[in-house]
Write a protein that holds these residues in place. Structure first.
Motif, PDB file in Angstrom:
ATOM      1  N   GLY A  70      -7.913  -8.571  -8.385  1.00  0.00           N
ATOM      2  CA  GLY A  70      -7.825  -7.519  -7.380  1.00  0.00           C
ATOM      3  C   GLY A  70      -6.467  -6.859  -7.275  1.00  0.00           C
ATOM      4  O   GLY A  70      -6.312  -5.876  -6.556  1.00  0.00           O
ATOM      5  N   THR A  77      -7.797   9.190   2.576  1.00  0.00           N
ATOM      6  CA  THR A  77      -8.397   8.675   1.346  1.00  0.00           C
ATOM      7  C   THR A  77      -8.270   9.625   0.165  1.00  0.00           C
ATOM      8  O   THR A  77      -8.563   9.249  -0.962  1.00  0.00           O
ATOM      9  N   GLU A 116     -14.607  14.164   2.735  1.00  0.00           N
ATOM     10  CA  GLU A 116     -14.956  13.542   1.461  1.00  0.00           C
ATOM     11  C   GLU A 116     -15.005  14.618   0.389  1.00  0.00           C
ATOM     12  O   GLU A 116     -15.365  15.763   0.639  1.00  0.00           O
ATOM     13  N   GLN A 151      -2.082   1.810  -4.996  1.00  0.00           N
ATOM     14  CA  GLN A 151      -3.184   2.770  -4.989  1.00  0.00           C
ATOM     15  C   GLN A 151      -4.354   2.211  -5.781  1.00  0.00           C
ATOM     16  O   GLN A 151      -4.230   1.912  -6.976  1.00  0.00           O
ATOM     17  N   THR A 152      -5.494   2.071  -5.124  1.00  0.00           N
ATOM     18  CA  THR A 152      -6.724   1.624  -5.761  1.00  0.00           C
ATOM     19  C   THR A 152      -7.863   2.542  -5.356  1.00  0.00           C
ATOM     20  O   THR A 152      -7.817   3.165  -4.279  1.00  0.00           O
ATOM     21  N   PRO A 153      -8.923   2.638  -6.180  1.00  0.00           N
ATOM     22  CA  PRO A 153     -10.060   3.489  -5.823  1.00  0.00           C
ATOM     23  C   PRO A 153     -10.720   3.047  -4.516  1.00  0.00           C
ATOM     24  O   PRO A 153     -11.172   3.875  -3.743  1.00  0.00           O
ATOM     25  N   GLY A 154     -10.752   1.755  -4.243  1.00  0.00           N
ATOM     26  CA  GLY A 154     -11.455   1.264  -3.070  1.00  0.00           C
ATOM     27  C   GLY A 154     -10.652   1.351  -1.781  1.00  0.00           C
ATOM     28  O   GLY A 154     -11.179   1.701  -0.727  1.00  0.00           O
ATOM     29  N   GLN A 155      -9.374   1.043  -1.848  1.00  0.00           N
ATOM     30  CA  GLN A 155      -8.524   0.985  -0.649  1.00  0.00           C
ATOM     31  C   GLN A 155      -7.594   2.179  -0.502  1.00  0.00           C
ATOM     32  O   GLN A 155      -6.934   2.316   0.523  1.00  0.00           O
TER      33      GLN A 155
END
Lengths: 114, 115
Positions: free
Chosen positions: A84, B107, B8, A37-41
């Motif tokens: 990364g 997301t 979002e 889990q990452t903020p970007g992906q």
């Protein structure tokens, strides 16, 4: 019944090192999955193990590997760490590994690569 | 390929307001659909699930109906509380993925409920 346990909770490593994360599933659960889990992906599937066999692998480089032991406990390893790779790594278990069985998640290991 | 699209965030509501978080999906087969919730510093918890068209999943006042015609699985709650503040993830599991227990996540939508 104890939940999914991940150790350690936090890790700080430097680039080029390797790291091993551990996961103990709920007692009796035979399937263990790993997610990054990452903020970007967001949440991305790494791999899934069932009865010590890897059944599926996500789109990650070969530096990411894992295994499952006969007691269903699992480890994942990341070699030659890159910046990364900093992320929250979540382990999840399910009782029977059926495709639509709910997953039970641990609280994750927060890996920071400097 | 399979995918999940969520609205979002952040979504900011006052306590007792009505909540809707939109979720739509793309799948090759007939997936099962899930909502998971993540509180700060914790992993994900299953909130509810639905396994076939027109099924309604419900838990803790939250509901979502599996709509095949609109490929949607919107999350709703009639009256939110401050304790509902968290990140909500919509997810699918597709049997065409083979013998594996794999989720595809949206997301995430951050919900902040103010007193």
């Amino acid at each position: 019944k104890a939940g999914v346990t991940q150790t350690p909770r936090y890790l700080i490593k430097t680039r080029g090192q390797q790291v091993t994360l551990s996961c103990s599933p709920i007692s009796g659960h035979r399937s263990v999955s790993w997610y990054q889990q990452t903020p970007g992906q967001g949440l991305q599937f790494l791999f899934e193990y069932f009865s010590e066999t890897q059944r599926n692998k996500g789109n990650f480089p070969g530096r990411f590997s894992g295994r499952q032991f006969s007691n269903s406990r699992s480890e994942m390893n990341v070699s030659t760490l890159e910046l990364g790779d900093s992320a929250l790594y979540l382990c999840a278990s399910s009782l029977d590994g059926v495709w639509n069985s709910p997953l039970h998640f641990g609280n994750g290991t927060r890996l920071t690569v400097t | 390929g399979n995918s999940v699209t969520q609205m979002e965030g952040p979504v900011t509501l006052s306590e007792e307001a009505f909540l809707t978080i939109n979720c739509t999906y793309t799948a090759t087969g007939y997936p099962s659909l899930f909502w998971y919730v993540q509180y700060p510093g914790e992993g994900l918890q299953l909130l509810l699930k639905a396994t076939k068209a027109d099924d309604k999943g419900s838990n803790k006042g939250f509901e979502a109906t599996y709509r095949k015609e609109t490929t949607s699985f919107h999350l709703e709650k009639g009256s939110v509380q401050v304790s509902d503040s968290a990140v909500y993830f919509c997810a699918l599991s597709d049997p065409d993925g083979g013998a594996t227990n794999k989720l595809i996540f949206g997301t995430g939508t951050l919900l902040a409920v103010q007193p």
